[in-house]
Motif scaffolding. Structure first.
Motif, PDB file in Angstrom:
ATOM      1  N   MET A  52      -2.835   6.038  -5.306  1.00 12.08           N
ATOM      2  CA  MET A  52      -3.352   5.293  -4.155  1.00 12.08           C
ATOM      3  C   MET A  52      -4.470   4.341  -4.562  1.00 12.08           C
ATOM      4  SD  MET A  52      -3.172   7.950  -0.930  1.00 12.08           S
ATOM      5  CE  MET A  52      -3.860   9.393  -1.765  1.00 12.08           C
ATOM      6  N   LEU A  53      -5.325   4.758  -5.472  1.00 11.58           N
ATOM      7  CA  LEU A  53      -6.376   3.865  -5.963  1.00 11.58           C
ATOM      8  C   LEU A  53      -5.776   2.645  -6.652  1.00 11.58           C
ATOM      9  CD1 LEU A  53      -8.885   6.490  -7.401  1.00 11.58           C
ATOM     10  CD2 LEU A  53      -9.359   4.909  -5.521  1.00 11.58           C
ATOM     11  N   ASP A  54      -4.741   2.875  -7.466  1.00 16.55           N
ATOM     12  CA  ASP A  54      -4.115   1.768  -8.186  1.00 16.55           C
ATOM     13  C   ASP A  54      -3.504   0.749  -7.230  1.00 16.55           C
ATOM     14  OD1 ASP A  54      -4.764   2.611 -10.716  1.00 16.55           O
ATOM     15  OD2 ASP A  54      -2.802   3.467 -11.177  1.00 16.55           O
ATOM     16  N   VAL A  55      -2.742   1.219  -6.263  1.00 18.66           N
ATOM     17  CA  VAL A  55      -2.038   0.299  -5.361  1.00 18.66           C
ATOM     18  C   VAL A  55      -2.972  -0.257  -4.291  1.00 18.66           C
ATOM     19  CG1 VAL A  55      -0.142   0.056  -3.710  1.00 18.66           C
ATOM     20  CG2 VAL A  55       0.169   1.451  -5.775  1.00 18.66           C
ATOM     21  N   ASN A  56      -3.694   0.623  -3.619  1.00 18.25           N
ATOM     22  CA  ASN A  56      -4.454   0.217  -2.432  1.00 18.25           C
ATOM     23  C   ASN A  56      -5.762  -0.485  -2.755  1.00 18.25           C
ATOM     24  OD1 ASN A  56      -2.385   1.634  -1.237  1.00 18.25           O
ATOM     25  ND2 ASN A  56      -3.651   3.311  -0.492  1.00 18.25           N
ATOM     26  N   VAL A  57      -6.391  -0.106  -3.868  1.00 18.31           N
ATOM     27  CA  VAL A  57      -7.684  -0.706  -4.212  1.00 18.31           C
ATOM     28  C   VAL A  57      -7.534  -1.752  -5.315  1.00 18.31           C
ATOM     29  CG1 VAL A  57     -10.061  -0.274  -4.933  1.00 18.31           C
ATOM     30  CG2 VAL A  57      -8.872   1.412  -3.522  1.00 18.31           C
ATOM     31  N   GLY A  74       0.825  -1.200   0.000  1.00 17.64           N
ATOM     32  CA  GLY A  74       0.000   0.000   0.000  1.00 17.64           C
ATOM     33  C   GLY A  74       0.858   1.248   0.000  1.00 17.64           C
ATOM     34  N   VAL A  75       0.258   2.367  -0.397  1.00 22.56           N
ATOM     35  CA  VAL A  75       0.954   3.656  -0.372  1.00 22.56           C
ATOM     36  C   VAL A  75       0.048   4.679   0.298  1.00 22.56           C
ATOM     37  CG1 VAL A  75       2.371   3.215  -2.412  1.00 22.56           C
ATOM     38  CG2 VAL A  75       0.115   4.265  -2.681  1.00 22.56           C
ATOM     39  N   GLU A  76       0.680   5.648   0.957  1.00 24.67           N
ATOM     40  CA  GLU A  76      -0.045   6.751   1.590  1.00 24.67           C
ATOM     41  C   GLU A  76       0.573   8.058   1.126  1.00 24.67           C
ATOM     42  OE1 GLU A  76      -0.984  10.020   3.827  1.00 24.67           O
ATOM     43  OE2 GLU A  76       0.992   9.107   4.197  1.00 24.67           O
ATOM     44  N   ILE A  77      -0.255   8.930   0.548  1.00 22.44           N
ATOM     45  CA  ILE A  77       0.187  10.247   0.107  1.00 22.44           C
ATOM     46  C   ILE A  77      -0.720  11.272   0.768  1.00 22.44           C
ATOM     47  CG2 ILE A  77       0.689  11.746  -1.854  1.00 22.44           C
ATOM     48  CD1 ILE A  77       0.753   9.203  -3.614  1.00 22.44           C
ATOM     49  N   SER A  78      -0.152  12.041   1.673  1.00 24.84           N
ATOM     50  CA  SER A  78      -0.943  13.009   2.430  1.00 24.84           C
ATOM     51  C   SER A  78      -1.270  14.230   1.577  1.00 24.84           C
ATOM     52  CB  SER A  78      -0.176  13.468   3.672  1.00 24.84           C
ATOM     53  OG  SER A  78       0.166  12.369   4.492  1.00 24.84           O
ATOM     54  N   GLY A  79      -2.345  14.917   1.946  1.00 25.07           N
ATOM     55  CA  GLY A  79      -2.713  16.146   1.260  1.00 25.07           C
ATOM     56  C   GLY A  79      -4.056  16.642   1.739  1.00 25.07           C
ATOM     57  N   ILE A  93      -4.898  -5.765   4.287  1.00 27.14           N
ATOM     58  CA  ILE A  93      -4.509  -4.741   5.250  1.00 27.14           C
ATOM     59  C   ILE A  93      -5.222  -3.435   4.913  1.00 27.14           C
ATOM     60  CG2 ILE A  93      -2.633  -3.528   6.370  1.00 27.14           C
ATOM     61  CD1 ILE A  93      -2.673  -6.598   6.803  1.00 27.14           C
ATOM     62  N   SER A  94      -6.185  -3.073   5.742  1.00 27.92           N
ATOM     63  CA  SER A  94      -6.884  -1.794   5.620  1.00 27.92           C
ATOM     64  C   SER A  94      -6.170  -0.798   6.532  1.00 27.92           C
ATOM     65  CB  SER A  94      -8.364  -1.961   5.988  1.00 27.92           C
ATOM     66  OG  SER A  94      -9.067  -0.744   5.885  1.00 27.92           O
ATOM     67  N   SER A  95      -6.883  -0.016   7.312  1.00 29.82           N
ATOM     68  CA  SER A  95      -6.262   0.971   8.207  1.00 29.82           C
ATOM     69  C   SER A  95      -7.312   1.511   9.155  1.00 29.82           C
ATOM     70  CB  SER A  95      -5.675   2.129   7.392  1.00 29.82           C
ATOM     71  OG  SER A  95      -5.296   3.205   8.228  1.00 29.82           O
ATOM     72  N   VAL A  96      -6.861   1.976  10.319  1.00 26.61           N
ATOM     73  CA  VAL A  96      -7.762   2.695  11.217  1.00 26.61           C
ATOM     74  C   VAL A  96      -8.344   3.911  10.516  1.00 26.61           C
ATOM     75  CG1 VAL A  96      -5.958   4.156  12.233  1.00 26.61           C
ATOM     76  CG2 VAL A  96      -8.001   3.602  13.572  1.00 26.61           C
ATOM     77  N   TYR A 108      -6.246   8.573   1.063  1.00 29.29           N
ATOM     78  CA  TYR A 108      -5.810   7.315   1.669  1.00 29.29           C
ATOM     79  C   TYR A 108      -6.960   6.652   2.427  1.00 29.29           C
ATOM     80  CZ  TYR A 108      -3.066   4.169   4.672  1.00 29.29           C
ATOM     81  OH  TYR A 108      -2.561   3.068   5.328  1.00 29.29           O
ATOM     82  N   ALA A 109      -7.678   7.447   3.209  1.00 31.55           N
ATOM     83  CA  ALA A 109      -8.798   6.900   3.979  1.00 31.55           C
ATOM     84  C   ALA A 109      -9.855   6.304   3.054  1.00 31.55           C
ATOM     85  CB  ALA A 109      -9.412   7.988   4.858  1.00 31.55           C
ATOM     86  N   ALA A 110     -10.106   6.972   1.933  1.00 33.84           N
ATOM     87  CA  ALA A 110     -11.090   6.462   0.978  1.00 33.84           C
ATOM     88  C   ALA A 110     -10.654   5.109   0.416  1.00 33.84           C
ATOM     89  CB  ALA A 110     -11.294   7.467  -0.147  1.00 33.84           C
ATOM     90  N   THR A 111      -9.367   4.993   0.075  1.00 32.40           N
ATOM     91  CA  THR A 111      -8.911   3.721  -0.493  1.00 32.40           C
ATOM     92  C   THR A 111      -8.923   2.611   0.546  1.00 32.40           C
ATOM     93  OG1 THR A 111      -6.543   4.199  -0.069  1.00 32.40           O
ATOM     94  CG2 THR A 111      -7.464   4.916  -2.188  1.00 32.40           C
ATOM     95  N   LYS A 112      -8.603   2.927   1.784  1.00 28.56           N
ATOM     96  CA  LYS A 112      -8.603   1.888   2.810  1.00 28.56           C
ATOM     97  C   LYS A 112     -10.035   1.501   3.215  1.00 28.56           C
ATOM     98  CE  LYS A 112      -4.252   0.972   3.197  1.00 28.56           C
ATOM     99  NZ  LYS A 112      -3.742  -0.385   2.891  1.00 28.56           N
ATOM    100  N   SER A 113     -10.977   2.426   3.067  1.00 31.27           N
ATOM    101  CA  SER A 113     -12.385   2.077   3.251  1.00 31.27           C
ATOM    102  C   SER A 113     -12.816   1.109   2.152  1.00 31.27           C
ATOM    103  CB  SER A 113     -13.251   3.334   3.219  1.00 31.27           C
ATOM    104  OG  SER A 113     -12.943   4.189   4.304  1.00 31.27           O
ATOM    105  N   ALA A 114     -12.302   1.325   0.948  1.00 31.29           N
ATOM    106  CA  ALA A 114     -12.616   0.420  -0.161  1.00 31.29           C
ATOM    107  C   ALA A 114     -12.089  -0.986   0.107  1.00 31.29           C
ATOM    108  CB  ALA A 114     -12.035   0.969  -1.458  1.00 31.29           C
TER     109      ALA A 114
END
Length: 267
Positions: free
Chosen positions: A112-117, A94-99, A146-149, A161-167
């Motif tokens: 993030m969509l490509d890697v995480n979802v 997974g990857v996380e890019i803040s913004g 592996i999702s995330s809090v 990031y939160a959106a992709t981990k919700s997915a």
């Protein structure tokens, strides 16, 4: 009978070159499993596998770009051939890019969509094809995503990031239902890790300062700890042991679930 014993099980761990993935691979080997690490970081991935071999474990490496369908097909085929089967897949990469939302960069969100979802979705696809009846492994098994809090609480600066981990959570539950209905014999669950001071976690704290959301990275970490009932950050071993649990027979009647491993932060 030790229900956490994974002796004889074969596992593929994505993103296992470092961080939580490397910790999960180590914990699986310690529990008796043979592991193949799949990662786009070839040198680091091979080094991680070699380190496990030096402990007496059975471990190997395969190049894997989780965003690429053909790469997944090749990696799963390699794992099945090298290990003589496949019982466990850990979709950790997974990857996380803040913004800030007001400064949202489409390229960052697409990454993030490509890697995480997409990466998790393709992992589910090829794990199912290998482990379902008639597949090259064909004995069922367990998938741990592996999702995330971040999928369970609002936290500033990480909307994409939160959106992709919700997915990842939704993918987990739908895949678990399909596996059950179609008789694949594959359990599918996910983890919601809390903040862990890995390279990614440390950078996230620094980003909070850069974005002006906290006066310092230390202040951001302090507030996270303050929101955590157990009063500390997570450790790689906390997450890795939970992976072993969900992959083991101790979780034999658990599927379609999300397990918080966040010290209570997301409750």
């Amino acid at each position: 009978m030790n229900v956490y014993d994974l002796t004889g099980r074969k596992a593929l761990v994505t993103g296992g070159a470092q961080g939580l993935g490397a910790g999960a691979a180590e914990a699986l080997v310690r529990a008796g499993a043979a592991v193949v690490i799949g990662d786009i970081q070839e040198d680091a991935g091979r080094a991680s596998a070699e380190a496990l071999q030096k402990t007496g474990g059975t471990a190997g490496f395969v190049p894997l770009d989780v965003t690429d369908d053909a790469s997944w097909e090749a990696a799963v085929g390699h794992a099945v051939d090298e290990l003589g089967g496949l019982d466990i897949v850990v979709n950790n990469a997974g990857v996380e890019i803040s913004g800030l939302v007001v400064d949202l960069d489409p390229a960052d969100v697409r990454r993030m969509l490509d890697v995480n979802v997409l990466g998790v979705a393709l992992g589910l696809k090829h794990a199912f094809r290998a482990m379902r009846p008639g597949g090259p492994a064909g004995r069922g098994g367990a998938i741990v995503n592996i999702s995330s809090v971040a999928a369970t609480i609002p936290f500033p600066g990480i909307a994409g990031y939160a959106a992709t981990k919700s997915a990842v959570d939704r993918l987990t539950r739908v895949a678990a239902l399909e596996s059950g209905k179609l008789g694949y014999g594959v359990r599918v669950n996910c983890l919601y890790p809390g903040l862990v001071p890995t390279q990614m976690g440390t950078r996230l704290a620094q980003d909070m300062e850069t974005l002006g959301l906290w006066p310092s990275a230390e202040a951001a970490v302090g507030d996270v700890i303050g929101l955590t009932p157990l009063g500390r950050l997570g450790e790689v071993s906390d997450m890795a042991d939970a992976v072993v649990f969900l992959a083991s027979d101790a979780a034999r009647f658990i599927t379609g679930a999300g397990l918080p491993v966040d010290g209570g932060m997301g409750m």
